[in-house]
Design an enzyme around this catalytic site. Structure first.
Site, PDB file in Angstrom:
ATOM      1  N   LYS A 197       0.839  -1.219   0.000  1.00 22.91           N
ATOM      2  CA  LYS A 197       0.000   0.000   0.000  1.00 22.91           C
ATOM      3  C   LYS A 197       0.861   1.252   0.000  1.00 22.91           C
ATOM      4  O   LYS A 197       1.873   1.319   0.684  1.00 22.91           O
ATOM      5  CB  LYS A 197      -0.881  -0.019   1.245  1.00 22.91           C
ATOM      6  CG  LYS A 197      -1.648   1.258   1.514  1.00 22.91           C
ATOM      7  CD  LYS A 197      -2.551   1.094   2.731  1.00 22.91           C
ATOM      8  CE  LYS A 197      -2.036   1.892   3.914  1.00 22.91           C
ATOM      9  NZ  LYS A 197      -2.915   1.827   5.079  1.00 22.91           N
ATOM     10  N   GLY A 230     -10.377   3.603   3.051  1.00 23.04           N
ATOM     11  CA  GLY A 230      -9.629   3.464   1.793  1.00 23.04           C
ATOM     12  C   GLY A 230      -8.745   2.222   1.789  1.00 23.04           C
ATOM     13  O   GLY A 230      -8.765   1.425   0.837  1.00 23.04           O
TER      14      GLY A 230
HETATM   15  C1  R5P Z   1      -2.462   2.383   8.786  1.00 26.99           C
HETATM   16  O1  R5P Z   1      -1.293   2.231   9.039  1.00 26.99           O
HETATM   17  C2  R5P Z   1      -3.543   1.834   9.637  1.00 26.99           C
HETATM   18  O2  R5P Z   1      -3.225   0.566  10.127  1.00 26.99           O
HETATM   19  C3  R5P Z   1      -4.851   1.753   8.887  1.00 26.99           C
HETATM   20  O3  R5P Z   1      -4.693   0.874   7.795  1.00 26.99           O
HETATM   21  C4  R5P Z   1      -5.256   3.095   8.366  1.00 26.99           C
HETATM   22  O4  R5P Z   1      -5.138   4.073   9.354  1.00 26.99           O
HETATM   23  C5  R5P Z   1      -6.675   3.044   7.877  1.00 26.99           C
HETATM   24  O5  R5P Z   1      -6.995   4.289   7.354  1.00 26.99           O
HETATM   25  P1  R5P Z   1      -8.073   4.416   6.183  1.00 26.99           P
HETATM   26  O6  R5P Z   1      -9.270   3.603   6.599  1.00 26.99           O
HETATM   27  O7  R5P Z   1      -8.348   5.895   6.129  1.00 26.99           O
HETATM   28  O8  R5P Z   1      -7.441   3.909   4.936  1.00 26.99           O
END
Ligand code: R5P
Length: 315
Positions: A197, A230
């Site tokens: 990601k 996301g």
């Molecule tokens: C990132 O390092 C976290 O573990 C989550 O994957 C992230 O904060 C999720 O954020 P969002 O739902 O906005 O993609």
């Protein structure tokens, strides 16, 4: 170490009354009689209506949205307890806000998680209980004991009931590998895959690659939180594109801000399991989302802390 000499007292802030009630029910103890209200200008107005002198106080407050309000409320409850001669004060924070800002990843920015830690310790907390910190090293921001629990046992019990055998555990990013490995271990040493990601902005991410073969496999994507949705919906999409037979999501903190609910609704996902560290009372919560309670886990942790017994035995 001997059990704390003073009875358990539970105090609830306004962030999550349902979870506080559920913990109180598990423990068979009423919540303390306290008013946590607001003055007309929005300032917090706290009043304890009973004597808590010498007791073992557990303040249940998630610093979830509205983050700053819940944080201020927690600090003022801690101060109230300290000035009321509580015997020991533990801040039970099922969700620890600002945890994602745990380092200076660019110039001229705060380390917000450290600021939160400083205020809690200086504000009167003798101990912190929290779940699934975004970064485990935040424990080191405190010079008081931190009991770091995981929602995993609660989520895994339900996963075992609803997922197909021989699942593949997927981490939606490199930072989540440790968590994915922990789930894989308790789900029969399941195989692991990792999504590559890249974050473009606070709410936008890009995913191009996947390490591991999910083709024909039931997939369980695990993460500490869903914020804008996301990461998880894009991870689900690539799993499906690469032939996963089903996609289940298990996440500790359902922050659900901005477009999260629409994204989850649209994502190629069969089930989204979240814990109740953050209240999710929307009447229109998509039916694929299921909430699993961490109240029994937190109640047991409170009992063990009070009795000076191991807390790590709970995870
Ligand atoms: C990132 O390092 C976290 O573990 C989550 O994957 C992230 O904060 C999720 O954020 P969002 O739902 O906005 O993609």
């Amino acid at each position: 170490m001997a059990a704390f000499n003073g009875e358990i007292t539970l105090i609830a802030g306004n962030s999550h009354p349902e979870l506080a009630q559920a913990i109180s029910k598990e423990l068979g103890r009423p919540l303390a009689d306290a008013d946590v209200r607001h003055f007309p200008d929005g300032e917090c107005d706290i009043k304890l209506n009973q004597d808590l002198r010498g007791t073992d106080c557990f303040v249940i407050q998630s610093t979830c949205p509205p983050v700053n309000e819940n944080w201020a409320e927690l600090l003022l409850i801690l101060d109230t307890l300290r000035r009321s001669s509580a015997g020991r004060i533990t801040a039970v924070m099922p969700y620890f806000g600002y945890a994602r800002k745990d380092r200076k990843d660019e110039g001229r920015v705060p380390i917000s998680a450290k600021v939160v830690a400083n205020t809690l310790a200086h504000g009167g907390a003798d101990r912190i209980v929290t779940l699934d910190l975004h970064a485990a090293q935040i424990q080191g921001f405190f010079d008081i004991p931190v009991d770091h629990l995981y929602a995993k046992p609660a989520l895994v019990s339900r996963l075992k009931e609803i997922t197909d055998p021989n699942p593949m555990i997927v981490s939606p990013d490199v930072g989540g590998i440790k968590m994915a490995r922990a789930y894989a271990k308790v789900l029969g040493n399941a195989d692991l895959a990792i999504v590559d990601k890249r974050r473009i902005s606070g709410s936008e991410i890009a995913i191009e690659h996947m390490i591991g073969d999910v083709s024909g496999r039931p997939v369980i994507i695990v993460d500490d939180m869903i914020s804008t949705g996301g990461s998880i919906s894009e991870a689900a999409r690539i799993c499906r594109d690469q032939g996963a037979s089903s996609v289940t999501i298990a996440v500790s903190h359902a922050v659900f801000c901005g477009p999260a609910l629409e994204r989850l609704e649209a994502a190629p996902v069969d089930k989204v399991l979240v814990s109740d560290t953050i209240p999710r009372n929307e009447v229109d919560l998509p039916s694929k989302i299921e909430v699993v309670s961490v109240a029994p886990l937190l109640a047991k942790a409170i009992t063990n802390i009070h009795d000076a017994k191991s807390v790590s035995s709970l995870f």
